[in-house]
Design a protein around this motif. Sequence first.
Motif, PDB file in Angstrom:
ATOM      1  N   ASP A   1      -6.370   2.533   5.026  1.00  0.00           N
ATOM      2  CA  ASP A   1      -4.919   2.746   5.153  1.00  0.00           C
ATOM      3  C   ASP A   1      -4.363   3.346   3.859  1.00  0.00           C
ATOM      4  O   ASP A   1      -3.586   4.304   3.874  1.00  0.00           O
ATOM      5  CB  ASP A   1      -4.264   1.393   5.444  1.00  0.00           C
ATOM      6  N   MET A   2      -4.795   2.775   2.722  1.00  0.00           N
ATOM      7  CA  MET A   2      -4.323   3.261   1.420  1.00  0.00           C
ATOM      8  C   MET A   2      -4.771   4.700   1.194  1.00  0.00           C
ATOM      9  O   MET A   2      -4.002   5.545   0.744  1.00  0.00           O
ATOM     10  CB  MET A   2      -4.891   2.333   0.330  1.00  0.00           C
TER      11      MET A   2
ATOM     12  N   MET B   1      -2.706   7.020   3.254  1.00  0.00           N
ATOM     13  CA  MET B   1      -1.353   7.265   2.726  1.00  0.00           C
ATOM     14  C   MET B   1      -1.398   8.149   1.488  1.00  0.00           C
ATOM     15  O   MET B   1      -0.566   9.041   1.320  1.00  0.00           O
ATOM     16  CB  MET B   1      -0.667   5.937   2.432  1.00  0.00           C
ATOM     17  N   LEU B   2      -2.372   7.899   0.642  1.00  0.00           N
ATOM     18  CA  LEU B   2      -2.483   8.713  -0.586  1.00  0.00           C
ATOM     19  C   LEU B   2      -2.747  10.175  -0.238  1.00  0.00           C
ATOM     20  O   LEU B   2      -2.152  11.084  -0.818  1.00  0.00           O
ATOM     21  CB  LEU B   2      -3.643   8.199  -1.450  1.00  0.00           C
TER      22      LEU B   2
ATOM     23  N   PRO C   1     -15.241   1.146  -7.379  1.00  0.00           N
ATOM     24  CA  PRO C   1     -13.883   1.543  -7.001  1.00  0.00           C
ATOM     25  C   PRO C   1     -13.496   2.847  -7.691  1.00  0.00           C
ATOM     26  O   PRO C   1     -13.984   3.144  -8.784  1.00  0.00           O
ATOM     27  CB  PRO C   1     -13.037   0.375  -7.539  1.00  0.00           C
ATOM     28  N   PHE C   2     -12.642   3.590  -7.070  1.00  0.00           N
ATOM     29  CA  PHE C   2     -12.183   4.840  -7.671  1.00  0.00           C
ATOM     30  C   PHE C   2     -10.662   4.920  -7.555  1.00  0.00           C
ATOM     31  O   PHE C   2     -10.054   4.271  -6.699  1.00  0.00           O
ATOM     32  CB  PHE C   2     -12.838   6.055  -6.983  1.00  0.00           C
ATOM     33  N   GLY C   3     -10.085   5.714  -8.405  1.00  0.00           N
ATOM     34  CA  GLY C   3      -8.637   5.907  -8.381  1.00  0.00           C
ATOM     35  C   GLY C   3      -8.297   7.211  -7.715  1.00  0.00           C
ATOM     36  O   GLY C   3      -9.184   8.004  -7.369  1.00  0.00           O
ATOM     37  N   GLN C   4      -7.002   7.448  -7.545  1.00  0.00           N
ATOM     38  CA  GLN C   4      -6.592   8.646  -6.818  1.00  0.00           C
ATOM     39  C   GLN C   4      -6.964   9.934  -7.555  1.00  0.00           C
ATOM     40  O   GLN C   4      -7.200  10.963  -6.925  1.00  0.00           O
ATOM     41  CB  GLN C   4      -5.106   8.612  -6.494  1.00  0.00           C
TER      42      GLN C   4
ATOM     43  N   THR D   1      -6.187  -0.231  -8.096  1.00  0.00           N
ATOM     44  CA  THR D   1      -7.287   0.681  -8.438  1.00  0.00           C
ATOM     45  C   THR D   1      -7.006   2.085  -7.922  1.00  0.00           C
ATOM     46  O   THR D   1      -7.134   3.073  -8.649  1.00  0.00           O
ATOM     47  CB  THR D   1      -8.608   0.179  -7.832  1.00  0.00           C
ATOM     48  N   MET D   2      -6.628   2.174  -6.655  1.00  0.00           N
ATOM     49  CA  MET D   2      -6.460   3.492  -6.051  1.00  0.00           C
ATOM     50  C   MET D   2      -5.241   4.219  -6.579  1.00  0.00           C
ATOM     51  O   MET D   2      -5.259   5.434  -6.747  1.00  0.00           O
ATOM     52  CB  MET D   2      -6.392   3.352  -4.535  1.00  0.00           C
ATOM     53  N   SER D   3      -4.167   3.479  -6.813  1.00  0.00           N
ATOM     54  CA  SER D   3      -2.943   4.147  -7.273  1.00  0.00           C
ATOM     55  C   SER D   3      -2.980   4.393  -8.782  1.00  0.00           C
ATOM     56  O   SER D   3      -2.263   5.239  -9.292  1.00  0.00           O
ATOM     57  CB  SER D   3      -1.717   3.294  -6.922  1.00  0.00           C
ATOM     58  N   GLY D   4      -3.821   3.625  -9.487  1.00  0.00           N
ATOM     59  CA  GLY D   4      -3.872   3.740 -10.951  1.00  0.00           C
ATOM     60  C   GLY D   4      -2.772   2.944 -11.619  1.00  0.00           C
ATOM     61  O   GLY D   4      -2.626   2.979 -12.840  1.00  0.00           O
TER      62      GLY D   4
ATOM     63  N   LEU E   1      -8.302  -0.431   2.665  1.00  0.00           N
ATOM     64  CA  LEU E   1      -8.713   0.731   1.872  1.00  0.00           C
ATOM     65  C   LEU E   1      -8.474   2.021   2.664  1.00  0.00           C
ATOM     66  O   LEU E   1      -7.950   3.009   2.139  1.00  0.00           O
ATOM     67  CB  LEU E   1     -10.191   0.605   1.481  1.00  0.00           C
TER      68      LEU E   1
ATOM     69  N   THR F   1       0.237  12.048   1.147  1.00  0.00           N
ATOM     70  CA  THR F   1       1.200  12.520   0.136  1.00  0.00           C
ATOM     71  C   THR F   1       0.719  13.830  -0.496  1.00  0.00           C
ATOM     72  O   THR F   1       1.495  14.556  -1.086  1.00  0.00           O
ATOM     73  CB  THR F   1       1.402  11.485  -1.010  1.00  0.00           C
TER      74      THR F   1
ATOM     75  N   GLY G   1       2.189   1.715  -3.425  1.00  0.00           N
ATOM     76  CA  GLY G   1       1.140   2.242  -4.305  1.00  0.00           C
ATOM     77  C   GLY G   1       0.845   3.707  -4.043  1.00  0.00           C
ATOM     78  O   GLY G   1       0.607   4.488  -4.971  1.00  0.00           O
ATOM     79  N   ALA G   2       0.884   4.089  -2.770  1.00  0.00           N
ATOM     80  CA  ALA G   2       0.497   5.459  -2.416  1.00  0.00           C
ATOM     81  C   ALA G   2       1.620   6.461  -2.609  1.00  0.00           C
ATOM     82  O   ALA G   2       1.374   7.631  -2.888  1.00  0.00           O
ATOM     83  CB  ALA G   2       0.024   5.484  -0.960  1.00  0.00           C
ATOM     84  N   THR G   3       2.855   6.021  -2.450  1.00  0.00           N
ATOM     85  CA  THR G   3       3.936   7.017  -2.373  1.00  0.00           C
ATOM     86  C   THR G   3       4.902   7.016  -3.555  1.00  0.00           C
ATOM     87  O   THR G   3       5.608   7.992  -3.755  1.00  0.00           O
ATOM     88  CB  THR G   3       4.776   6.791  -1.091  1.00  0.00           C
TER      89      THR G   3
ATOM     90  N   ARG H   1       0.840  -1.209   0.000  1.00  0.00           N
ATOM     91  CA  ARG H   1       0.000   0.000   0.000  1.00  0.00           C
ATOM     92  C   ARG H   1       0.871   1.253   0.000  1.00  0.00           C
ATOM     93  O   ARG H   1       0.577   2.223  -0.690  1.00  0.00           O
ATOM     94  CB  ARG H   1      -0.942  -0.011   1.224  1.00  0.00           C
ATOM     95  N   GLU H   2       1.938   1.203   0.795  1.00  0.00           N
ATOM     96  CA  GLU H   2       2.872   2.341   0.823  1.00  0.00           C
ATOM     97  C   GLU H   2       3.468   2.579  -0.562  1.00  0.00           C
ATOM     98  O   GLU H   2       3.575   3.706  -1.032  1.00  0.00           O
ATOM     99  CB  GLU H   2       4.024   2.051   1.803  1.00  0.00           C
TER     100      GLU H   2
ATOM    101  N   MET I   1      -7.053  -3.511  -4.801  1.00  0.00           N
ATOM    102  CA  MET I   1      -7.405  -2.184  -4.287  1.00  0.00           C
ATOM    103  C   MET I   1      -6.217  -1.226  -4.458  1.00  0.00           C
ATOM    104  O   MET I   1      -6.395  -0.061  -4.844  1.00  0.00           O
ATOM    105  CB  MET I   1      -7.805  -2.328  -2.811  1.00  0.00           C
ATOM    106  N   VAL I   2      -5.007  -1.730  -4.222  1.00  0.00           N
ATOM    107  CA  VAL I   2      -3.806  -0.896  -4.395  1.00  0.00           C
ATOM    108  C   VAL I   2      -3.718  -0.444  -5.860  1.00  0.00           C
ATOM    109  O   VAL I   2      -3.447   0.726  -6.155  1.00  0.00           O
ATOM    110  CB  VAL I   2      -2.528  -1.679  -3.994  1.00  0.00           C
TER     111      VAL I   2
END
Lengths: 488, 119
Positions: B16-17, B20-21, B104-107, A153-156, B14, B24, A115-117, A112-113, A150-151
């Motif tokens: 947690d993600m 983190m997003l 689901p959605f993206g950043q 999807t959210m990070s793209g 979710l 940032t 993906g997010a960072t 997750r980190e 999920m990682v």
Amino acid sequence: MTAPASQRAETGIPGLDTVLEGGLIRGSVYLIRGAPGSGKTILANQIGFHTAALGGRATYVTLLAEANDQMIAHLSRLRFFRPELVGSKVSYLSLFKILEERGLAGLLQTMREIGATRGAQLIVVDGLVAAEDFAKSPQQFKAFVHDLHMVATMSGATVLLLTTQRSLNLDTEQTVVDGVIDLTEDMYEMRALRYLRVRKMRGTNALRGKHLLSITDEGIVVRPRIEKQCERDQREVLAPDPHRRKRFGIPQLDRMLGGGPPELSTTMIAGPTGSGKTILGLHYLLEGARGGERGLFIGFHETPPELLAKSDRLGLGLRGAVNEGAIHLMWQRPVEGLLDLVAEQLLALVHAHHITRVCVDGVHTFSRTIDYPERLPEAVAAIKQQLLREGVTLVYTYETPQVHGQLQLPPQDLPASAHNIIVQRHCEVRARTHHVISVLKMRDSGHDPRAYEFRIDEGGLHVDNTYDSAAELLGPAGHDGAARKTRR
Amino acid sequence: MSRSILIVDDEYGLADMLSMLLETRGFECTVAIDGALGLAQLEKKRFSLVLTDVMMPRMDGLEMVRRMRALDHLADVPVIVMTAVPSGVSPHERALVQGVLAKPFGQAELARAIELVLA
């Protein structure tokens, strides 16, 4: 429904984007399965370096106990590898320790980190089997893959999970990933052939079935099966027009053919080696060039310089037509997967240059280089259909095994699919070899069924105006009976 | 002062993600795993925005929003609802929140939704 191009990330692997209808879908998770040595690591790294070359970032996570150094050293020998991108655009992380010490939960937290960072467009997880080994139950492993989704999807980021096929929970993985690609190896007689097969691909009308895969100095190359590629084209297939003829420019032969092969028809020139098939094919293209048509010659044995030299010796004028751009020469060394390779280039050239006459010299070469010979009739038919859609009238040569004696036609499917068949033969009389040409078949068109003698000299191929000499050569037996007959 | 976001979601991965997003992007994030715990956090601290899931045990996200709107000091805190079934949010419930984000959605979609609310 298929995903639009805007949602796709090119893999950059030759052929794979064609199989995948443009690439992988961003924010999706794909499982790449294959035995050790099947090319998974190269495939994923090649996509990673392509992503970086386009300005993106790739993160390669390994869950294996081995250090990354050895893998990187191996990759550095491949041309896609660019050392200046390592670290800044392509980063390698070993998470084996985290997996060992903190289990799947710790690994997920790190993913997750990442993906997010990291802002990566591509995340590769190599060694999914190790994560599976740490799962306490199939459900926990499924939840792990679900969270990776999920990682993504959210990070793209596009996430590639690399795994060997020994995985026990393939069904579990398959249900939660967006696509599954298998890399396999088959034995065909003495040959070991690598294949790529798309098992599942959400949002993509992928080319189904197996496609040849090679690992070269450039990296991985995929050769999509041409018959599957052609299926995507929905344009109407045009039918031959008997009222419009494409002449060879050899008066007697054109008369024998009722004026020439009908436009949009397919003509097979069959004959043994040295019988003048290539020269006849060149005549066909040169006659088109004289009428303002563009032509393409594809050969596998004689290189373009050899062809030009042959044409110069006979005074055919090929060099001038090539220099003017009226005729394109394409040569390809016979290699494994030749048919798919050549077909793709051929169709691209025809489309780009509005070519209406094509001569493929040596279709028999395909049967020696194709992975499964039973594919040949279907593949050739698909190429022919595609050429018809492009408005091409095709001539191809096929080498038959007999030099003297009765001529054998190629396997039944090929002659059956040709609209017209011209046969060129040798026959030996009194220690001298003669050449004879005849029209064996013309679909829906009248033709002269008699055989004629021909010679090859200055100006190319000349067919006798009368069939008397051929009648003598061939004799009453109808085929090469002349060996027992004396000429006047 | 940094902008703070309360994330209310029972799916820890979710949340947690998301956390983190958003960190940032300069947000300070707090996570609660259901509506009741979300309300408790809202009583402790003033948040710039609440991002809440709908279906959660104990108290769901829409019930949390109804209770927020009934309290003077929480009535104006912006809320974005995250749901896999946007059609399940009634017009009346939509009127109580500032945005509905389909899962689901993206950043990128997340960032757009937050920008619209906090602009």
